[in-house]
Motif scaffolding. Structure first.
Motif, PDB file in Angstrom:
ATOM      1  N   GLN A  62       0.839  -1.196   0.000  1.00  0.00           N
ATOM      2  CA  GLN A  62       0.000   0.000   0.000  1.00  0.00           C
ATOM      3  C   GLN A  62       0.875   1.248   0.000  1.00  0.00           C
ATOM      4  OE1 GLN A  62      -3.468   0.259   2.543  1.00  0.00           O
ATOM      5  NE2 GLN A  62      -3.348  -1.934   3.028  1.00  0.00           N
ATOM      6  N   ILE A  63       0.368   2.299  -0.632  1.00  0.00           N
ATOM      7  CA  ILE A  63       1.063   3.583  -0.648  1.00  0.00           C
ATOM      8  C   ILE A  63       0.329   4.530   0.299  1.00  0.00           C
ATOM      9  CG2 ILE A  63       1.816   5.534  -2.053  1.00  0.00           C
ATOM     10  CD1 ILE A  63       3.223   2.909  -2.717  1.00  0.00           C
ATOM     11  N   LEU A  64       1.030   5.017   1.286  1.00  0.00           N
ATOM     12  CA  LEU A  64       0.422   5.913   2.271  1.00  0.00           C
ATOM     13  C   LEU A  64       0.984   7.324   2.130  1.00  0.00           C
ATOM     14  CD1 LEU A  64       0.537   3.665   5.478  1.00  0.00           C
ATOM     15  CD2 LEU A  64      -1.331   3.926   3.840  1.00  0.00           C
ATOM     16  N   LYS A  65       0.106   8.305   2.274  1.00  0.00           N
ATOM     17  CA  LYS A  65       0.530   9.703   2.256  1.00  0.00           C
ATOM     18  C   LYS A  65       0.699  10.189   3.694  1.00  0.00           C
ATOM     19  CE  LYS A  65      -1.780  10.860  -2.101  1.00  0.00           C
ATOM     20  NZ  LYS A  65      -2.795  11.743  -2.759  1.00  0.00           N
ATOM     21  N   PRO A  66       1.469  11.249   3.886  1.00  0.00           N
ATOM     22  CA  PRO A  66       1.614  11.794   5.244  1.00  0.00           C
ATOM     23  C   PRO A  66       0.267  12.203   5.825  1.00  0.00           C
ATOM     24  CG  PRO A  66       3.258  12.754   3.778  1.00  0.00           C
ATOM     25  CD  PRO A  66       2.312  11.981   2.910  1.00  0.00           C
ATOM     26  N   ASN A  67       0.097  11.971   7.105  1.00  0.00           N
ATOM     27  CA  ASN A  67      -1.107  12.389   7.816  1.00  0.00           C
ATOM     28  C   ASN A  67      -0.993  13.899   8.077  1.00  0.00           C
ATOM     29  OD1 ASN A  67      -3.069  13.025   9.736  1.00  0.00           O
ATOM     30  ND2 ASN A  67      -2.911  11.053  10.762  1.00  0.00           N
ATOM     31  N   MET A  68      -1.654  14.713   7.244  1.00  0.00           N
ATOM     32  CA  MET A  68      -1.458  16.154   7.291  1.00  0.00           C
ATOM     33  C   MET A  68      -1.991  16.785   8.583  1.00  0.00           C
ATOM     34  SD  MET A  68       0.385  16.523   4.786  1.00  0.00           S
ATOM     35  CE  MET A  68       0.648  18.265   5.102  1.00  0.00           C
ATOM     36  N   SER A  69      -2.990  16.188   9.191  1.00  0.00           N
ATOM     37  CA  SER A  69      -3.489  16.713  10.466  1.00  0.00           C
ATOM     38  C   SER A  69      -2.404  16.598  11.526  1.00  0.00           C
ATOM     39  CB  SER A  69      -4.734  15.938  10.919  1.00  0.00           C
ATOM     40  OG  SER A  69      -5.798  16.123  10.023  1.00  0.00           O
ATOM     41  N   ARG A  70      -1.757  15.441  11.552  1.00  0.00           N
ATOM     42  CA  ARG A  70      -0.661  15.235  12.502  1.00  0.00           C
ATOM     43  C   ARG A  70       0.523  16.141  12.175  1.00  0.00           C
ATOM     44  NH1 ARG A  70       3.505  10.490  13.158  1.00  0.00           N
ATOM     45  NH2 ARG A  70       3.957  10.591  15.388  1.00  0.00           N
ATOM     46  N   ILE A  71       0.821  16.292  10.884  1.00  0.00           N
ATOM     47  CA  ILE A  71       1.927  17.147  10.451  1.00  0.00           C
ATOM     48  C   ILE A  71       1.679  18.583  10.890  1.00  0.00           C
ATOM     49  CG2 ILE A  71       3.188  18.076   8.469  1.00  0.00           C
ATOM     50  CD1 ILE A  71       3.646  15.090   8.916  1.00  0.00           C
ATOM     51  N   ARG A  72       0.466  19.081  10.652  1.00  0.00           N
ATOM     52  CA  ARG A  72       0.141  20.465  11.015  1.00  0.00           C
ATOM     53  C   ARG A  72       0.203  20.666  12.533  1.00  0.00           C
ATOM     54  NH1 ARG A  72      -3.215  20.329   6.226  1.00  0.00           N
ATOM     55  NH2 ARG A  72      -4.851  19.204   7.327  1.00  0.00           N
ATOM     56  N   PHE A  73      -0.256  19.653  13.274  1.00  0.00           N
ATOM     57  CA  PHE A  73      -0.233  19.757  14.737  1.00  0.00           C
ATOM     58  C   PHE A  73       1.196  19.889  15.250  1.00  0.00           C
ATOM     59  CE2 PHE A  73       0.262  17.431  18.799  1.00  0.00           C
ATOM     60  CZ  PHE A  73      -0.455  18.285  19.621  1.00  0.00           C
ATOM     61  N   TYR A  74       2.077  19.001  14.824  1.00  0.00           N
ATOM     62  CA  TYR A  74       3.462  19.048  15.285  1.00  0.00           C
ATOM     63  C   TYR A  74       4.209  20.250  14.716  1.00  0.00           C
ATOM     64  CZ  TYR A  74       3.316  14.599  17.731  1.00  0.00           C
ATOM     65  OH  TYR A  74       3.026  13.605  18.634  1.00  0.00           O
ATOM     66  N   ASN A  75       3.829  20.676  13.534  1.00  0.00           N
ATOM     67  CA  ASN A  75       4.439  21.863  12.949  1.00  0.00           C
ATOM     68  C   ASN A  75       4.079  23.092  13.782  1.00  0.00           C
ATOM     69  OD1 ASN A  75       6.114  22.715  10.777  1.00  0.00           O
ATOM     70  ND2 ASN A  75       4.366  23.710   9.828  1.00  0.00           N
ATOM     71  N   PHE A  76       2.836  23.129  14.255  1.00  0.00           N
ATOM     72  CA  PHE A  76       2.391  24.224  15.119  1.00  0.00           C
ATOM     73  C   PHE A  76       3.174  24.215  16.434  1.00  0.00           C
ATOM     74  CE2 PHE A  76      -0.435  25.635  18.593  1.00  0.00           C
ATOM     75  CZ  PHE A  76      -0.661  26.955  18.192  1.00  0.00           C
ATOM     76  N   ILE A  77       3.381  23.024  16.992  1.00  0.00           N
ATOM     77  CA  ILE A  77       4.157  22.906  18.224  1.00  0.00           C
ATOM     78  C   ILE A  77       5.575  23.427  18.001  1.00  0.00           C
ATOM     79  CG2 ILE A  77       5.252  21.251  19.798  1.00  0.00           C
ATOM     80  CD1 ILE A  77       2.733  19.590  19.662  1.00  0.00           C
ATOM     81  N   ALA A  78       6.171  23.077  16.854  1.00  0.00           N
ATOM     82  CA  ALA A  78       7.531  23.520  16.547  1.00  0.00           C
ATOM     83  C   ALA A  78       7.607  25.041  16.450  1.00  0.00           C
ATOM     84  CB  ALA A  78       8.009  22.887  15.247  1.00  0.00           C
ATOM     85  N   ILE A  79       6.574  25.644  15.858  1.00  0.00           N
ATOM     86  CA  ILE A  79       6.557  27.106  15.706  1.00  0.00           C
ATOM     87  C   ILE A  79       6.365  27.782  17.064  1.00  0.00           C
ATOM     88  CG2 ILE A  79       5.240  29.048  14.757  1.00  0.00           C
ATOM     89  CD1 ILE A  79       4.605  27.226  12.339  1.00  0.00           C
ATOM     90  N   MET A  80       5.444  27.264  17.877  1.00  0.00           N
ATOM     91  CA  MET A  80       5.105  27.912  19.145  1.00  0.00           C
ATOM     92  C   MET A  80       6.115  27.620  20.256  1.00  0.00           C
ATOM     93  SD  MET A  80       2.482  29.657  18.410  1.00  0.00           S
ATOM     94  CE  MET A  80       2.048  30.204  20.066  1.00  0.00           C
ATOM     95  N   LEU A  81       6.575  26.377  20.333  1.00  0.00           N
ATOM     96  CA  LEU A  81       7.411  25.971  21.466  1.00  0.00           C
ATOM     97  C   LEU A  81       8.855  25.663  21.080  1.00  0.00           C
ATOM     98  CD1 LEU A  81       4.868  23.637  23.299  1.00  0.00           C
ATOM     99  CD2 LEU A  81       5.348  26.051  23.736  1.00  0.00           C
ATOM    100  N   GLY A  82       9.146  25.760  19.771  1.00  0.00           N
ATOM    101  CA  GLY A  82      10.517  25.521  19.331  1.00  0.00           C
ATOM    102  C   GLY A  82      10.706  24.126  18.762  1.00  0.00           C
ATOM    103  N   TYR A  83      11.588  24.036  17.785  1.00  0.00           N
ATOM    104  CA  TYR A  83      11.810  22.725  17.154  1.00  0.00           C
ATOM    105  C   TYR A  83      12.485  21.764  18.116  1.00  0.00           C
ATOM    106  CZ  TYR A  83      16.809  23.731  16.309  1.00  0.00           C
ATOM    107  OH  TYR A  83      18.143  23.998  16.462  1.00  0.00           O
ATOM    108  N   THR A  84      13.234  22.281  19.115  1.00  0.00           N
ATOM    109  CA  THR A  84      13.885  21.399  20.082  1.00  0.00           C
ATOM    110  C   THR A  84      12.859  20.603  20.860  1.00  0.00           C
ATOM    111  OG1 THR A  84      15.811  22.836  20.326  1.00  0.00           O
ATOM    112  CG2 THR A  84      15.361  21.322  22.123  1.00  0.00           C
ATOM    113  N   PHE A  85      11.804  21.293  21.324  1.00  0.00           N
ATOM    114  CA  PHE A  85      10.750  20.620  22.076  1.00  0.00           C
ATOM    115  C   PHE A  85      10.074  19.563  21.218  1.00  0.00           C
ATOM    116  CE2 PHE A  85       6.278  20.281  23.367  1.00  0.00           C
ATOM    117  CZ  PHE A  85       6.411  19.955  24.702  1.00  0.00           C
ATOM    118  N   MET A  86       9.760  19.934  19.979  1.00  0.00           N
ATOM    119  CA  MET A  86       9.082  19.000  19.083  1.00  0.00           C
ATOM    120  C   MET A  86       9.967  17.790  18.784  1.00  0.00           C
ATOM    121  SD  MET A  86       8.132  17.602  16.063  1.00  0.00           S
ATOM    122  CE  MET A  86       9.090  18.394  14.787  1.00  0.00           C
TER     123      MET A  86
END
Length: 292
Positions: A62-86
């Motif tokens: 099977q070919i799976l695409k990235p889970n964009m909801s999860r990507i956006r959530f962690y991307n938001f965490i990286a922006i707000m709390l820093g990539y180190t935390f993420m």
């Protein structure tokens, strides 16, 4: 047999999805950060994760695409709390993945190669994590802890002495803003005296942490009616505990420090001062006979 095949297929798909998501996240973080060495490492890890996803796809068909909801959530965490935390959160994920792969190596031989890569990724991430904002965590702790102790105590004392949410909020704001300026100035002078070249930035982190804490603690007094000063105080105490819990969770992840010990220490000090100040407010009101 059929049940075992279903479990195996579920395991393969979950691993494939995780690898695909992590590949996309590492790529996005590498695009954002400026450090060329860190950028290179994260891009390399992203490519490895994509390769792992393709290997799992050869099993799952099977070919799976990235889970964009999860990507956006962690991307938001990286922006707000820093990539180190993420990345630290992802490092914990890497440890879980490693343990999961070890349990299935016998039935899926390719996991041995992937396992070596994941262990290498974990080591690289540990060496990589050195973000500027974490260098100023001590200043943030100082500002936040001082605000929590001083303002929760002041608000508790004001509550019984003044018994009017509007007056308490006004007094709290004056106290909090004055203390923020004083704290920032003292932090700057202290940092400069110790030879810190980033004294201005250090004092800014202290002041910002202090001011944010002040605003959050005073909000209940602005929202409740003037006679509901006790409910306002209770909500303020709950906010204080939430701030302490949230900040200590951040530190426990980003700097690998124990959560429970630090949380109970900060919470105990802040609540202890608030209780003492509450009692002082009662005594002062009775002794001076002031009725606002």
């Amino acid at each position: 047999m059929e049940q075992n095949n279903k479990e195996k297929n579920y395991f393969l798909l979950s691993c494939q999805q995780r690898e695909r998501d992590e590949a996309e996240l590492y790529k996005r973080i590498s695009d954002r950060i400026k450090d060329p060495e860190a950028k290179k490492i994260l891009k390399s890890i992203s490519q490895d994760e994509n390769s792992h996803a393709e290997k799992f796809a050869s099993y799952s068909n099977q070919i799976l695409k990235p889970n964009m909801s999860r990507i956006r959530f962690y991307n938001f965490i990286a922006i707000m709390l820093g990539y180190t935390f993420m990345l630290k959160m992802f490092e914990r994920g890497e440890e879980k993945a490693i343990n999961s792969y070890k349990a299935h190596i016998a039935e899926i031989p390719m996991l041995e190669t992937i396992l070596r890569d994941e262990e290498a990724h974990e080591a690289k991430l540990i060496d990589l994590l050195d973000e500027e904002r974490l260098q100023y965590v001590g200043d943030m702790v100082l500002g936040m802890n001082d605000a929590l102790v001083e303002l929760t105590g002041s608000l508790a004392g004001y509550t019984l002495a003044m018994q009017n949410t509007s007056v308490i909020a006004m007094a709290g704001l004056i106290t909090g803003i004055s203390a923020t300026l004083s704290m920032s100035a003292s932090g700057y002078l202290s940092s400069r005296a110790s030879g810190n070249k980033n004294a201005v930035k250090s004092s800014a982190y202290t002041g910002i942490a202090y001011l944010i804490t002040v605003v959050l603690l005073i909000i209940p007094y602005l929202l409740f009616s003037k006679d509901n000063y006790i409910p306002a105080l209770i909500v303020t105490m709950l906010i204080a505990i939430s701030i302490i819990a949230g900040f200590n969770f951040y530190i426990s992840v980003a700097k690998d420090e124990p959560f429970k010990r630090n949380f109970f220490e900060m919470a105990g000090i802040s609540m202890g001062v608030a209780v003492i100040s509450f009692i002082v407010g009662i005594i002062v009101k009775q002794v001076l006979g002031i009725d606002l």
